[in-house]
Motif scaffolding. Structure first.
Motif, PDB file in Angstrom:
ATOM      1  N   ASP A   1       0.867  -1.201   0.033  1.00  0.00           N
ATOM      2  CA  ASP A   1       0.173   0.000  -0.023  1.00  0.00           C
ATOM      3  C   ASP A   1       0.797   1.461   0.092  1.00  0.00           C
ATOM      4  OD1 ASP A   1      -2.360  -1.488  -0.073  1.00  0.00           O
ATOM      5  OD2 ASP A   1      -2.647  -1.303   2.211  1.00  0.00           O
ATOM      6  N   ILE A   2       2.003   1.440   0.758  1.00  0.00           N
ATOM      7  CA  ILE A   2       2.842   2.314   0.818  1.00  0.00           C
ATOM      8  C   ILE A   2       3.448   2.671  -0.546  1.00  0.00           C
ATOM      9  CG2 ILE A   2       5.013   3.254   1.816  1.00  0.00           C
ATOM     10  CD1 ILE A   2       4.305   1.909   4.594  1.00  0.00           C
ATOM     11  N   LEU A   3       3.794   1.610  -1.038  1.00  0.00           N
ATOM     12  CA  LEU A   3       4.512   1.631  -2.437  1.00  0.00           C
ATOM     13  C   LEU A   3       3.439   2.043  -3.631  1.00  0.00           C
ATOM     14  CD1 LEU A   3       6.980  -1.175  -2.183  1.00  0.00           C
ATOM     15  CD2 LEU A   3       7.497   1.009  -2.224  1.00  0.00           C
ATOM     16  N   ARG A   4       2.405   1.764  -3.305  1.00  0.00           N
ATOM     17  CA  ARG A   4       1.335   2.077  -4.286  1.00  0.00           C
ATOM     18  C   ARG A   4       1.044   3.741  -4.035  1.00  0.00           C
ATOM     19  NH1 ARG A   4      -1.927  -0.713  -2.831  1.00  0.00           N
ATOM     20  NH2 ARG A   4      -1.460  -2.805  -4.124  1.00  0.00           N
ATOM     21  N   ASP A   5       0.699   4.129  -2.687  1.00  0.00           N
ATOM     22  CA  ASP A   5       0.343   5.463  -2.503  1.00  0.00           C
ATOM     23  C   ASP A   5       1.265   6.540  -2.356  1.00  0.00           C
ATOM     24  OD1 ASP A   5      -2.254   4.366  -1.991  1.00  0.00           O
ATOM     25  OD2 ASP A   5      -1.790   4.214   0.073  1.00  0.00           O
ATOM     26  N   LEU A   6       2.591   6.215  -2.006  1.00  0.00           N
ATOM     27  CA  LEU A   6       3.593   7.253  -1.784  1.00  0.00           C
ATOM     28  C   LEU A   6       3.989   7.882  -3.093  1.00  0.00           C
ATOM     29  CD1 LEU A   6       5.581   8.736  -0.260  1.00  0.00           C
ATOM     30  CD2 LEU A   6       7.251   6.858  -0.451  1.00  0.00           C
ATOM     31  N   PRO A   7       4.062   7.103  -4.246  1.00  0.00           N
ATOM     32  CA  PRO A   7       4.522   8.001  -5.352  1.00  0.00           C
ATOM     33  C   PRO A   7       3.335   8.944  -5.886  1.00  0.00           C
ATOM     34  CG  PRO A   7       4.714   5.573  -5.882  1.00  0.00           C
ATOM     35  CD  PRO A   7       4.171   5.890  -4.513  1.00  0.00           C
ATOM     36  N   ARG A   8       2.080   8.731  -5.775  1.00  0.00           N
ATOM     37  CA  ARG A   8       0.776   9.596  -5.805  1.00  0.00           C
ATOM     38  C   ARG A   8       1.116  10.763  -4.803  1.00  0.00           C
ATOM     39  NH1 ARG A   8      -2.678   5.112  -6.836  1.00  0.00           N
ATOM     40  NH2 ARG A   8      -3.011   4.809  -4.625  1.00  0.00           N
ATOM     41  N   ALA A   9       1.622  10.669  -3.666  1.00  0.00           N
ATOM     42  CA  ALA A   9       1.546  11.611  -2.831  1.00  0.00           C
ATOM     43  C   ALA A   9       2.689  12.656  -3.086  1.00  0.00           C
ATOM     44  CB  ALA A   9       1.865  11.030  -1.294  1.00  0.00           C
ATOM     45  N   ILE A  10       3.665  11.965  -3.658  1.00  0.00           N
ATOM     46  CA  ILE A  10       4.888  13.182  -4.047  1.00  0.00           C
ATOM     47  C   ILE A  10       4.995  13.326  -5.510  1.00  0.00           C
ATOM     48  CG2 ILE A  10       6.257  12.547  -2.151  1.00  0.00           C
ATOM     49  CD1 ILE A  10       7.908  10.696  -3.841  1.00  0.00           C
TER      50      ILE A  10
ATOM     51  N   VAL B   1       3.618   5.831 -11.439  1.00  0.00           N
ATOM     52  CA  VAL B   1       3.847   4.415 -11.284  1.00  0.00           C
ATOM     53  C   VAL B   1       3.644   3.840 -12.700  1.00  0.00           C
ATOM     54  CG1 VAL B   1       3.138   2.254 -10.260  1.00  0.00           C
ATOM     55  CG2 VAL B   1       2.895   4.210  -9.025  1.00  0.00           C
ATOM     56  N   VAL B   2       4.733   3.199 -12.964  1.00  0.00           N
ATOM     57  CA  VAL B   2       4.698   2.522 -14.106  1.00  0.00           C
ATOM     58  C   VAL B   2       4.624   0.794 -14.392  1.00  0.00           C
ATOM     59  CG1 VAL B   2       5.896   4.361 -15.602  1.00  0.00           C
ATOM     60  CG2 VAL B   2       7.258   2.362 -14.782  1.00  0.00           C
ATOM     61  N   LEU B   3       5.113   0.415 -13.062  1.00  0.00           N
ATOM     62  CA  LEU B   3       5.039  -1.082 -12.775  1.00  0.00           C
ATOM     63  C   LEU B   3       4.446  -1.206 -11.594  1.00  0.00           C
ATOM     64  CD1 LEU B   3       8.330  -2.810 -14.219  1.00  0.00           C
ATOM     65  CD2 LEU B   3       5.928  -2.977 -15.158  1.00  0.00           C
TER      66      LEU B   3
ATOM     67  N   VAL C   1       8.955  -0.231  -6.156  1.00  0.00           N
ATOM     68  CA  VAL C   1       7.834   0.256  -7.394  1.00  0.00           C
ATOM     69  C   VAL C   1       8.553   1.060  -8.246  1.00  0.00           C
ATOM     70  CG1 VAL C   1       7.231   2.239  -5.890  1.00  0.00           C
ATOM     71  CG2 VAL C   1       5.756   1.360  -7.679  1.00  0.00           C
ATOM     72  N   ILE C   2       8.465   0.816  -9.429  1.00  0.00           N
ATOM     73  CA  ILE C   2       9.029   1.474 -10.314  1.00  0.00           C
ATOM     74  C   ILE C   2       8.138   2.630 -10.985  1.00  0.00           C
ATOM     75  CG2 ILE C   2      10.294   1.193 -12.973  1.00  0.00           C
ATOM     76  CD1 ILE C   2      11.707  -0.547 -10.933  1.00  0.00           C
ATOM     77  N   ILE C   3       8.885   3.941 -10.998  1.00  0.00           N
ATOM     78  CA  ILE C   3       8.089   5.098 -11.279  1.00  0.00           C
ATOM     79  C   ILE C   3       8.734   5.621 -12.583  1.00  0.00           C
ATOM     80  CG2 ILE C   3       7.317   5.743  -9.043  1.00  0.00           C
ATOM     81  CD1 ILE C   3       9.460   7.442  -8.680  1.00  0.00           C
ATOM     82  N   ALA C   4       7.954   6.323 -13.399  1.00  0.00           N
ATOM     83  CA  ALA C   4       8.428   6.785 -14.451  1.00  0.00           C
ATOM     84  C   ALA C   4       9.850   7.727 -14.349  1.00  0.00           C
ATOM     85  CB  ALA C   4       7.495   7.608 -15.135  1.00  0.00           C
ATOM     86  N   GLU C   5       9.578   8.172 -13.137  1.00  0.00           N
ATOM     87  CA  GLU C   5      10.832   9.205 -12.616  1.00  0.00           C
ATOM     88  C   GLU C   5      12.264   8.288 -12.121  1.00  0.00           C
ATOM     89  OE1 GLU C   5       6.829  11.001 -12.756  1.00  0.00           O
ATOM     90  OE2 GLU C   5       7.771   9.434 -11.616  1.00  0.00           O
ATOM     91  N   SER C   6      11.962   7.189 -11.832  1.00  0.00           N
ATOM     92  CA  SER C   6      13.258   6.276 -11.387  1.00  0.00           C
ATOM     93  C   SER C   6      12.480   4.949 -10.342  1.00  0.00           C
ATOM     94  CB  SER C   6      14.154   7.014 -10.588  1.00  0.00           C
ATOM     95  OG  SER C   6      15.383   6.132 -10.601  1.00  0.00           O
ATOM     96  N   HIS C   7      12.607   5.039  -9.070  1.00  0.00           N
ATOM     97  CA  HIS C   7      12.296   4.154  -8.118  1.00  0.00           C
ATOM     98  C   HIS C   7      12.106   4.286  -6.720  1.00  0.00           C
ATOM     99  CE1 HIS C   7      16.541   3.445  -7.582  1.00  0.00           C
ATOM    100  NE2 HIS C   7      16.114   3.196  -6.368  1.00  0.00           N
ATOM    101  N   ILE C   8      11.282   3.623  -6.014  1.00  0.00           N
ATOM    102  CA  ILE C   8      11.122   3.767  -4.472  1.00  0.00           C
ATOM    103  C   ILE C   8      11.328   2.271  -4.147  1.00  0.00           C
ATOM    104  CG2 ILE C   8       9.734   4.328  -2.500  1.00  0.00           C
ATOM    105  CD1 ILE C   8       8.333   6.303  -4.436  1.00  0.00           C
ATOM    106  N   ALA C   9      12.434   2.406  -3.187  1.00  0.00           N
ATOM    107  CA  ALA C   9      12.722   0.821  -2.429  1.00  0.00           C
ATOM    108  C   ALA C   9      12.314   0.820  -1.097  1.00  0.00           C
ATOM    109  CB  ALA C   9      13.977   0.316  -2.891  1.00  0.00           C
ATOM    110  N   ILE C  10      12.103  -0.205  -0.451  1.00  0.00           N
ATOM    111  CA  ILE C  10      11.929  -0.438   0.875  1.00  0.00           C
ATOM    112  C   ILE C  10      12.741  -1.758   1.396  1.00  0.00           C
ATOM    113  CG2 ILE C  10      10.485  -0.542   3.120  1.00  0.00           C
ATOM    114  CD1 ILE C  10       8.382   1.188   1.575  1.00  0.00           C
TER     115      ILE C  10
END
Length: 146
Positions: A30-39, A43-45, A66-75
């Motif tokens: 959920d965090i990896l799905r919501d955080l990209p939208r919050a900033i 999300v591309v994948l 989560v792979i984002i168009a702008e790069s990535h977020i990892a936890i």
């Protein structure tokens, strides 16, 4: 404010985090799905979260990305140690404080260290800015070596 280079990289080391949250794969997803939208990222994948077994129970936990168009977020989590490591790397500016606050709240992080760098300082977004930065570094090094 537009910074130089390819883009910002926020690294967060969270301590004394809630162990039950660090081992909740659905929450991490959920965090990896919501955080990209919050900033304001794209999300591309979809997020992927997996459990991993370390050499000891203390070194076991979960990794999510989560792979984002702008790069990535990892936890990366270590529930038995109450530790979480997060990387947010982007080719565009984002509100790092908002991202940090979001993660501290969602994972009940008690204490944290952050590191923030701009990567790819010679990436040619604005060559005049790159030239000024490199010129200043070269002058500084020349003075130190003289």
């Amino acid at each position: 404010m537009e910074l130089f280079g390819f883009g910002p990289h926020l690294m967060i080391d969270g301590y004394h985090a809630a162990s039950e949250k660090l081992e909740d794969a659905a929450l991490l997803e959920d965090i990896l799905r919501d955080l990209p939208r919050a900033i304001d990222m794209t999300v591309v994948l979809p997020p992927a979260v997996t459990e991993y077994q370390g050499l000891t129970e203390d070194d076991s936990g979960y990794t999510g990305v989560v792979i984002i168009a702008e790069s990535h977020i990892a936890i990366h989590t270590f529930p038995r140690r109450g530790f979480v490591s997060v990387d947010i790397f982007s080719c565009k500016e984002f509100d790092a404080q908002h991202a940090l606050n979001y993660l501290v709240e969602k994972l009940d992080i008690g204490r944290y260290d952050t590191h923030f760098i701009n990567r790819g300082k010679e990436f040619p977004k604005d060559l005049s800015v790159v030239e000024k930065i490199l010129s200043g570094e070269r002058e500084y090094l020349a003075a130190r070596l003289a």
